[in-house]
Design a protein around this motif. Structure first.
Motif, mmCIF file in Angstrom:
data_model
loop_
_atom_site.group_PDB
_atom_site.id
_atom_site.type_symbol
_atom_site.label_atom_id
_atom_site.label_comp_id
_atom_site.label_asym_id
_atom_site.label_seq_id
_atom_site.Cartn_x
_atom_site.Cartn_y
_atom_site.Cartn_z
ATOM 1 N N VAL A 49 3.971 5.736 -2.754
ATOM 2 C CA VAL A 49 5.256 6.339 -3.119
ATOM 3 C C VAL A 49 5.310 6.590 -4.624
ATOM 4 O O VAL A 49 5.741 7.658 -5.085
ATOM 5 C CB VAL A 49 6.434 5.444 -2.684
ATOM 6 C CG1 VAL A 49 7.737 5.905 -3.342
ATOM 7 C CG2 VAL A 49 6.580 5.446 -1.174
ATOM 8 N N GLN A 50 4.860 5.593 -5.403
ATOM 9 C CA GLN A 50 4.853 5.738 -6.868
ATOM 10 C C GLN A 50 3.950 6.879 -7.309
ATOM 11 O O GLN A 50 4.282 7.623 -8.234
ATOM 12 C CB GLN A 50 4.407 4.424 -7.515
ATOM 13 C CG GLN A 50 5.368 3.257 -7.303
ATOM 14 C CD GLN A 50 6.780 3.584 -7.760
ATOM 15 O OE1 GLN A 50 6.991 4.180 -8.816
ATOM 16 N NE2 GLN A 50 7.769 3.192 -6.938
ATOM 17 N N ARG A 51 2.824 7.034 -6.639
ATOM 18 C CA ARG A 51 1.898 8.130 -6.984
ATOM 19 C C ARG A 51 2.515 9.486 -6.651
ATOM 20 O O ARG A 51 2.324 10.462 -7.384
ATOM 21 C CB ARG A 51 0.574 7.945 -6.238
ATOM 22 C CG ARG A 51 -0.230 6.721 -6.686
ATOM 23 C CD ARG A 51 -1.489 6.570 -5.847
ATOM 24 N NE ARG A 51 -2.386 7.705 -6.047
ATOM 25 C CZ ARG A 51 -3.428 7.984 -5.262
ATOM 26 N NH1 ARG A 51 -3.664 7.220 -4.200
ATOM 27 N NH2 ARG A 51 -4.205 9.021 -5.498
ATOM 28 N N ILE A 52 3.264 9.545 -5.552
ATOM 29 C CA ILE A 52 3.940 10.787 -5.178
ATOM 30 C C ILE A 52 5.001 11.136 -6.214
ATOM 31 O O ILE A 52 5.135 12.295 -6.629
ATOM 32 C CB ILE A 52 4.576 10.658 -3.778
ATOM 33 C CG1 ILE A 52 3.492 10.514 -2.707
ATOM 34 C CG2 ILE A 52 5.459 11.868 -3.471
ATOM 35 C CD1 ILE A 52 4.017 10.131 -1.336
ATOM 36 N N TYR B 150 -1.151 11.890 7.083
ATOM 37 C CA TYR B 150 -0.219 11.043 7.821
ATOM 38 C C TYR B 150 0.242 9.856 6.987
ATOM 39 O O TYR B 150 1.361 9.361 7.158
ATOM 40 C CB TYR B 150 -0.833 10.579 9.152
ATOM 41 C CG TYR B 150 -1.889 9.511 9.041
ATOM 42 C CD1 TYR B 150 -1.537 8.173 9.012
ATOM 43 C CD2 TYR B 150 -3.237 9.848 8.969
ATOM 44 C CE1 TYR B 150 -2.508 7.179 8.908
ATOM 45 C CE2 TYR B 150 -4.205 8.875 8.867
ATOM 46 C CZ TYR B 150 -3.853 7.539 8.834
ATOM 47 O OH TYR B 150 -4.813 6.562 8.714
ATOM 48 N N GLN B 151 -0.605 9.394 6.050
ATOM 49 C CA GLN B 151 -0.200 8.290 5.183
ATOM 50 C C GLN B 151 0.859 8.745 4.177
ATOM 51 O O GLN B 151 1.789 7.987 3.869
ATOM 52 C CB GLN B 151 -1.418 7.718 4.446
ATOM 53 C CG GLN B 151 -2.361 6.930 5.335
ATOM 54 C CD GLN B 151 -3.475 6.260 4.545
ATOM 55 O OE1 GLN B 151 -3.465 6.243 3.304
ATOM 56 N NE2 GLN B 151 -4.452 5.704 5.256
ATOM 57 N N VAL B 152 0.720 9.990 3.690
ATOM 58 C CA VAL B 152 1.731 10.533 2.780
ATOM 59 C C VAL B 152 3.068 10.663 3.507
ATOM 60 O O VAL B 152 4.116 10.287 2.982
ATOM 61 C CB VAL B 152 1.296 11.914 2.230
ATOM 62 C CG1 VAL B 152 2.385 12.486 1.311
ATOM 63 C CG2 VAL B 152 -0.018 11.805 1.481
ATOM 64 N N GLY C 207 9.108 4.756 2.701
ATOM 65 C CA GLY C 207 9.350 4.329 1.326
ATOM 66 C C GLY C 207 10.515 5.014 0.656
ATOM 67 O O GLY C 207 11.272 4.401 -0.100
ATOM 68 N N MET C 208 10.696 6.320 0.942
ATOM 69 C CA MET C 208 11.768 7.080 0.306
ATOM 70 C C MET C 208 12.881 7.447 1.284
ATOM 71 O O MET C 208 13.892 8.018 0.887
ATOM 72 C CB MET C 208 11.190 8.352 -0.338
ATOM 73 C CG MET C 208 10.115 8.053 -1.381
ATOM 74 S SD MET C 208 9.390 9.529 -2.136
ATOM 75 C CE MET C 208 10.709 10.014 -3.243
ATOM 76 N N ARG D 14 0.831 -1.206 0.000
ATOM 77 C CA ARG D 14 0.000 0.000 0.000
ATOM 78 C C ARG D 14 0.868 1.260 0.000
ATOM 79 O O ARG D 14 0.635 2.190 -0.776
ATOM 80 C CB ARG D 14 -0.916 -0.014 1.223
ATOM 81 C CG ARG D 14 -1.770 1.229 1.399
ATOM 82 C CD ARG D 14 -2.620 1.110 2.661
ATOM 83 N NE ARG D 14 -1.798 0.884 3.840
ATOM 84 C CZ ARG D 14 -1.219 1.856 4.538
ATOM 85 N NH1 ARG D 14 -1.347 3.116 4.150
ATOM 86 N NH2 ARG D 14 -0.492 1.577 5.609
ATOM 87 N N LEU D 15 1.886 1.270 0.850
ATOM 88 C CA LEU D 15 2.769 2.429 0.910
ATOM 89 C C LEU D 15 3.639 2.536 -0.337
ATOM 90 O O LEU D 15 3.933 3.633 -0.816
ATOM 91 C CB LEU D 15 3.651 2.355 2.156
ATOM 92 C CG LEU D 15 2.967 2.587 3.509
ATOM 93 C CD1 LEU D 15 3.983 2.491 4.640
ATOM 94 C CD2 LEU D 15 2.272 3.939 3.553
#
Length: 404
Positions: free
Chosen positions: A291-294, A323-325, A332-333, A286-287
Motif C-alpha cells: 500500500v505504501q509503495r502504491i 491480484y496482489q495490487v 489496505g485502502m 506485506r500488504l
C-alpha cells in the motif's frame, strides 16, 4: 387448406427478411476485423438462435406441426447463449463450462416428442395445430415452460453483468471505453422479447383462429431487436480489446478475486444497493508495505496522470502480480483501483482549479492535466467525488474568495 391473410403475408415477409438478415448479421459480428472472436462467437450464436426462434412459425408450417417436435427446443437456446456471452467478457468459456447449459434443450425434446406423437394420431390431417391440443395441460406446460426458462437466464445474465460491471473498476481507472449501456439494453431487451410470448400464448388460446397471426406478431418483435444487438455489439469493447496483449489468465484471476472481495465485504446486493459490510480481517505487513509503495507511485511519481492507467501497469511498475495490487487496495485502502486513482485525479484537479496560476486554464485543460482523457469523464467523476461539476466548484470558490 389454410390461406394466409394479407396481414399474415406481410408479417411473414418481415419475419423472413429478419431471419435472413439475422444470419448475415451474425456472420458480420463474428468476422468483424476489430471484434473479439472469443466474445463475439457467443453473440453471433445468440443472434442466430433468436433468428431461429423468429423462423419457428414458418418452420412448423413447412414441416407440419405433427413432425415439429425437433423444433420445439429452439426457444431454449437464446438464454444460454446470452448468459455465456456476458460471462465471456471476463473469462474464457470452455466446452466444459458451456455444455451443461444445453442439457435442457435435449431433455425437452423427449416429452415434446411424446406429446406431439400422441395428438398427431388424433388429428392426422389438421394443417394448423388444433386448439384442443393447445389447451391440454401438458402442451401448456411445455410451451409456457420455455419463456419461463428464458426469464431465469435473463436473471443469470443480469447477475453476471452486474458482477462484471463492478469488477472492471478493480482493473481500470477509466471505463468509458468499456461502456455497458448497450449490454444492459441487450439483456433487458431479451426479457421483453421473452415476455411477449407470455402475453401471446393466452391470446392464442382465446383466439384460436388467429394462431398464425399472433405467432407472427410475437416473432416480429424480435426483428428490430436483432438489428440493435448487431449494431451495438460491433461497437462494444471488451477488456481484451482495451488492453491488447493482456495476460488473460492473470486478468481472469484478478477479476475473480475482485468479485470475491465484493461478495465477502457485502458492499452490494444483486440490485447494486449497499448492504451491511462484513468486518474485514486485519491487513498483514506485506500488504501494508505494498500500500505504501502504491501511495508513493501516486503522490511522488504522479502515476495517476496517465489517462488510461490500468491495474496491470501499476503491478508491472511494482513488479508484483496484479491480484496482489488489487488485494492491497481493497484490504489496505478499502477502495477499488478506479476510486483510488480517480480520487487522486480529483484532488489534483481541485488544487489546479483553486491555483491562481491556472486561473486562465480551461476546464478541459485542467482535466487533462489531472489525468482525465475527456471533459465528459472529468465532469462525471469530479461530480461523483465532490457533488459538483468542475465549473460549479471553481465558480463557488471564486465567489467565496470575492465575498471574503
Amino acid at each position: 387448406m389454410y390461406t394466409l391473410t394479407v396481414s399474415e403475408n406481410i408479417l411473414k415477409m418481415v419475419c423472413g427478411l429478419g431471419v435472413l438478415q439475422g444470419m448475415l448479421l451474425a456472420a458480420l459480428i463474428y468476422f468483424h476485423p476489430k471484434g473479439d472472436k472469443s466474445v463475439n462467437f457467443f453473440l453471433a450464436l445468440f443472434i442466430i438462435s433468436v433468428s431461429a426462434v423468429i423462423a419457428l412459425p414458418y418452420l412448423v408450417q413447412t414441416f407440419g406441426w405433427q413432425h415439429s417436435f425437433f423444433l420445439q427446443g429452439i426457444p431454449l437456446l437464446p438464454g444460454p447463449f446470452l448468459y455465456l456471452y456476458i460471462r465471456s467478457f471476463k473469462e474464457t468459456i470452455t466446452l466444459k463450462k458451456a455444455w451443461p447449459h444445453f442439457i435442457l434443450f435435449f431433455v425437452w425434446l423427449i416429452p415434446t416428442y411424446y406429446n406431439i406423437a400422441k395428438f398427431s394420431k388424433l388429428y392426422p390431417g389438421a394443417e394448423m395445430i388444433p386448439v384442443e391440443v393447445l389447451r391440454r395441460p401438458t402442451t401448456i406446460l411445455l410451451v409456457m415452460g420455455r419463456p419461463a426458462i428464458s426469464v431465469i437466464y435473463y436473471f443469470l445474465a443480469r447477475r453476471e453483468l452486474i458482477r462484471y460491471q463492478r469488477s472492471i473498476r478493480h482493473l481500470f481507472s477509466e471505463t468509458s471505453r468499456i461502456d455497458l449501456n448497450w449490454t444492459r439494453f441487450l439483456v433487458n431487451g431479451f426479457l421483453i422479447v421473452a415476455g411477449v410470448f407470455f402475453i401471446t400464448f393466452p391470446l392464442i388460446l382465446t383466439l384460436p383462429d388467429k394462431v398464425f397471426l399472433l405467432l407472427l406478431v410475437s416473432m416480429a418483435v424480435g426483428v428490430p431487436y436483432i438489428y440493435m444487438a448487431t449494431y451495438l455489439g460491433i461497437k462494444q469493447y471488451t477488456i481484451w480489446q482495451v488492453q491488447p496483449g493482456i495476460n488473460k489468465e492473470a486478468t481472469e484471476a484478478t477479476i475473480q478475486q475482485a468479485e470475491e472481495i465484493e461478495e465477502n465485504n457485502g458492499t452490494h446486493d444483486t440490485n447494486g444497493q449497499k448492504t451491511k459490510p462484513v468486518k474485514p480481517a486485519p491487513i498483514d505487513n506485506r500488504l501494508e508495505l505494498l500500500v505504501q509503495r502504491i501511495i508513493v507511485l501516486m503522490e511522488e511519481e504522479k502515476l495517476y496522470q496517465e489517462a488510461e492507467l490500468t491495474l496491470q501497469q501499476v503491478a508491472a511498475k511494482l513488479q508484483v502480480p496484479s491480484y496482489q495490487v488489487s488485494q492491497a487496495l481493497n484490504e489496505g485502502m478499502k477502495k477499488n483501483f478506479y476510486d483510488v486513482v480517480n480520487n487522486y485525479r480529483v484532488e489534483n484537479a481541485k488544487r489546479l482549479l483553486l491555483d491562481e496560476k491556472s486561473r486562465n486554464y480551461t476546464i478541459l485543460s485542467i482535466g487533462f492535466e489531472a489525468g482525465f482523457n475527456s471533459k465528459t469523464t472529468f465532469n462525471t467523476v469530479f461530480k461523483k467525488f465532490t457533488g459538483t461539476t468542475p465549473t460549479e466548484f471553481r465558480d463557488k470558490q471564486n465567489a467565496l474568495t470575492t465575498a471574503s
